[in-house]
Scaffold this motif. Structure first.
Motif, PDB file in Angstrom:
ATOM      1  N   THR A  78      41.744  64.564  43.650  1.00  0.00           N
ATOM      2  CA  THR A  78      43.181  64.453  43.374  1.00  0.00           C
ATOM      3  C   THR A  78      43.962  64.218  44.656  1.00  0.00           C
ATOM      4  OG1 THR A  78      43.031  65.819  41.386  1.00  0.00           O
ATOM      5  CG2 THR A  78      45.186  65.681  42.450  1.00  0.00           C
ATOM      6  N   LEU A  98      46.094  60.780  45.447  1.00  0.00           N
ATOM      7  CA  LEU A  98      47.534  60.857  45.743  1.00  0.00           C
ATOM      8  C   LEU A  98      47.834  60.275  47.123  1.00  0.00           C
ATOM      9  CD1 LEU A  98      48.343  64.414  44.354  1.00  0.00           C
ATOM     10  CD2 LEU A  98      49.043  62.215  43.363  1.00  0.00           C
ATOM     11  N   SER A 139      48.431  57.483  40.916  1.00  0.00           N
ATOM     12  CA  SER A 139      48.957  58.534  40.048  1.00  0.00           C
ATOM     13  C   SER A 139      47.786  59.313  39.465  1.00  0.00           C
ATOM     14  CB  SER A 139      49.772  57.930  38.902  1.00  0.00           C
ATOM     15  OG  SER A 139      50.862  57.199  39.406  1.00  0.00           O
ATOM     16  N   GLY A 176      53.361  65.972  42.469  1.00  0.00           N
ATOM     17  CA  GLY A 176      52.861  64.628  42.225  1.00  0.00           C
ATOM     18  C   GLY A 176      51.765  64.542  41.189  1.00  0.00           C
ATOM     19  N   VAL A 177      51.338  65.689  40.663  1.00  0.00           N
ATOM     20  CA  VAL A 177      50.267  65.698  39.668  1.00  0.00           C
ATOM     21  C   VAL A 177      50.866  65.980  38.304  1.00  0.00           C
ATOM     22  CG1 VAL A 177      48.124  66.818  38.924  1.00  0.00           C
ATOM     23  CG2 VAL A 177      48.579  66.500  41.364  1.00  0.00           C
TER      24      VAL A 177
END
Length: 161
Positions: free
Chosen positions: A17, A21, A26, A42-43
């Motif tokens: 992840t 990012l 995404s 952002g997750v």
């Protein structure tokens, strides 16, 4: 790219992840619960029932890549491994098939799916017959077979799972 990640809160999932990012992609982490236990900026998080392909397909909406990291590593019986590592993978592959946005499925497997080399003096090769020796290995091989049923699947076998 918009990636959906199962197992996104685990060791590998967190690292993946962060890398995605950092590279400007995404990320949506699929979770069994409605509330993210480790919410990160952002997750995006989506609740999914791994027992229901339709729920998984909804959770994949808008994602073009699915990375399937979720797995049971330890269990008291083979049926638990099968439910988590084979059946859930089959439903995820079905969900990928039902969601036209999804273009790729990446399945993280294990060297245990192949089993040990028949000759300890020689490493296994791709030509060797699969011969898992544990319930976990058999379930990861079953997961590979379930995942590969969907045409755009990449399987990665690791040595540390």
């Amino acid at each position: 790219m918009k990636a959906a990640i199962t197992g996104g809160t685990g060791f590998v999932g967190r690292a993946l992840t962060e890398r995605l990012l950092a590279d400007g992609h995404s990320v949506r982490i699929l979770s069994r619960s409605a509330h993210a236990t480790d919410a990160r900026p952002g997750v995006e998080y989506a609740q999914a029932d791994y027992g229901d392909a339709a729920s998984l397909a909804r959770a994949l909406d808008g994602c073009d890549t699915v990375v399937h990291l979720a797995a049971v590593l330890f269990a008291n019986d083979e049926s638990t491994f099968t439910r988590a590592n084979v059946d859930a993978t089959a439903r995820l592959a079905q969900a990928c098939n039902e969601n036209p946005a999804v273009k790729n499925l990446i399945y993280l497997s294990s060297l245990a799916a192949g089993g040990p080399s028949a000759d300890p003096a020689k490493p296994r090769t791709e030509e060797d017959a699969e011969a898992p020796v544990s319930a976990y290995g058999r379930s990861k091989l079953g997961g590979e077979k379930a995942a590969i049923a969907w045409p755009n699947t990449m399987i990665i076998r690791t040595s540390w799972l």
